[in-house]
Design an enzyme around this catalytic site. Structure first.
Site, PDB file in Angstrom:
ATOM      1  N   CYS A 102       1.130   5.749  24.825  1.00 38.33           N
ATOM      2  CA  CYS A 102       1.207   6.206  26.292  1.00 38.33           C
ATOM      3  C   CYS A 102       2.663   6.558  26.719  1.00 38.33           C
ATOM      4  CB  CYS A 102       0.828   5.118  27.199  1.00 38.33           C
ATOM      5  SG  CYS A 102      -0.795   4.573  26.806  1.00 38.33           S
TER       6      CYS A 102
ATOM      7  N   GLY B   8       0.694  -1.170   0.090  1.00 30.28           N
ATOM      8  CA  GLY B   8       0.010  -0.178   0.088  1.00 30.28           C
ATOM      9  C   GLY B   8       0.794   1.217   0.128  1.00 30.28           C
TER      10      GLY B   8
END
Length: 372
Positions: free
Chosen positions: A323, A72
């Site tokens: 995070c 892609g």
């Protein structure tokens, strides 16, 4: 949970058995160069032609409009850079959305360094662009519009057909990255009014390292890789017929799955179970109906998505938020959708596939109840 459960099909898919079988002859018997005219090359060339026809049939294009690539990202780069390099004399303006994949955003950033002007269109709270906003962004210098067919994180489907009509109206090339859509929803290049369309093999039960770019006849691109005349002169290098055969078989399988698979029913069941179990503790990201049939991006309010997944090591799912030292940074997609931080930090994307079972969903729900 007493078993490993895979609900991350939007990230990558297992290679289907039918795909493995399609590649075996090229591993065991066929080893010639597909460009060679002798007995060793001819069967390899036939396999390449077959694969190209299989991909073309899935998207309703002509085989000669399908170019095999490494995936892609390469397809997107060829579409954007190739068109820009070839058409700079006509203009230098490109339109995309703020939530398109990095394989679109980063080539756009690169082209800006070369003089391109890029408009990054906003999305609404569902992650959907407005065709009206696209039209407003068009200038006399616009040479390309590129909007993803469906968002990889929240699954929202974009109004590609409507945008395509606008692009046709202004005689502007239109590309869509359909990596996440292929095999999940019907994709017809004529119905969508697109000039170029990206396919990624590992999202559709084919191997990693193979993809394709549909290029409508008459669209001129400058190759990224120069050499001999492989892939109609648009991608030099001896064709990877092994992986092309795998992609072709995967596209053939996709046609069957679109008719027989109950993925939407299973996804609806999963969402219903989540709502029953957690009521107002969960919120769905993305459009409620115009969404990929296999994708659920769920916010667990006032929770941290990664903390939940850390307590479920048997489950393969993903969260787009990062995070760092106890702080949670929302994914760029959720930020652009204006999802509040206390809601979006609990986002988990569950993406189902052809091997997902109702029993697996029930086990995930049971485990989530214990944790949340």
């Amino acid at each position: 949970m007493d078993q490993q459960i895979y609900l991350d099909y939007n990230a990558s898919t297992p290679i289907a058995p039918e795909v493995v079988q399609s590649m075996k002859p090229l591993l065991e018997n066929y080893y010639g160069n597909p460009s060679a005219m002798h007995w060793a090359g001819k069967p390899v060339k036939e396999e390449l032609h077959k694969a190209r026809a299989q991909v073309a049939k899935l998207i309703s294009s002509a085989p000669e409009e399908v170019i095999f690539t490494s995936g892609g990202s390469e397809s997107n780069n060829l579409a954007l850079k190739g068109l820009y390099y070839r058409n700079q004399a006509k203009g230098n303006h490109i339109i995309t959305s703020k939530i398109d994949h990095p394989a679109i955003i980063n080539p756009c950033r690169f082209l800006e360094q070369l003089g391109a002007k890029v408009t990054y269109v906003n999305v609404d709270q569902y992650g959907k662009v407005s065709a009206e906003d696209i039209e407003k962004a068009i200038t006399d210098e616009t040479i390309l519009i590129t909007i993803m067919h469906s968002n990889n994180e929240v699954g929202t489907l974009q109004p590609i057909k409507e945008i395509g009509e606008i692009a046709n109206k202004y005689d502007i090339a239109f590309h869509t990255d359909a990596s996440q859509s292929i095999g999940k929803v019907p994709v017809n290049v004529e119905d969508l009014n697109v000039d170029m369309l990206t396919i990624a093999g590992h999202k559709v039960y084919a191997p990693k390292g193979i993809g394709a770019l549909y290029i409508k006849k008459g669209i001129g691109l400058e190759p990224l890789i120069h050499g001999a005349g492989h892939e109609f002169g648009l991608r030099a290098g001896t064709e990877n017929t092994l992986l092309a055969a795998g992609l072709g078989a995967a596209c053939e399988l996709s046609q069957k799955l679109l008719k027989t698979n109950n993925i939407q029913e299973l996804t609806n069941y999963f969402l219903s179970r989540l709502n029953d179990a957690f009521s107002d503790q969960v919120v769905l990201n993305g459009h409620p109906t115009d969404r990929l049939p296999n994708t659920l991006n769920i916010n667990f309010i006032n929770k941290v998505g990664q903390d939940i997944l850390d307590q479920m090591p048997e489950l393969a799912a993903s969260t787009g938020s990062a995070c760092h030292s106890g702080n949670v940074e929302l994914s760029p997609v959720l930020k652009e959708m204006n999802v509040p931080e206390h809601i979006g930090m609990g986002a988990i994307r569950f993406s189902l596939g052809m091997n997902t079972t109702k029993d697996e969903i029930d086990k995930v729900i049971a485990r989530l109840k214990e944790i949340v």
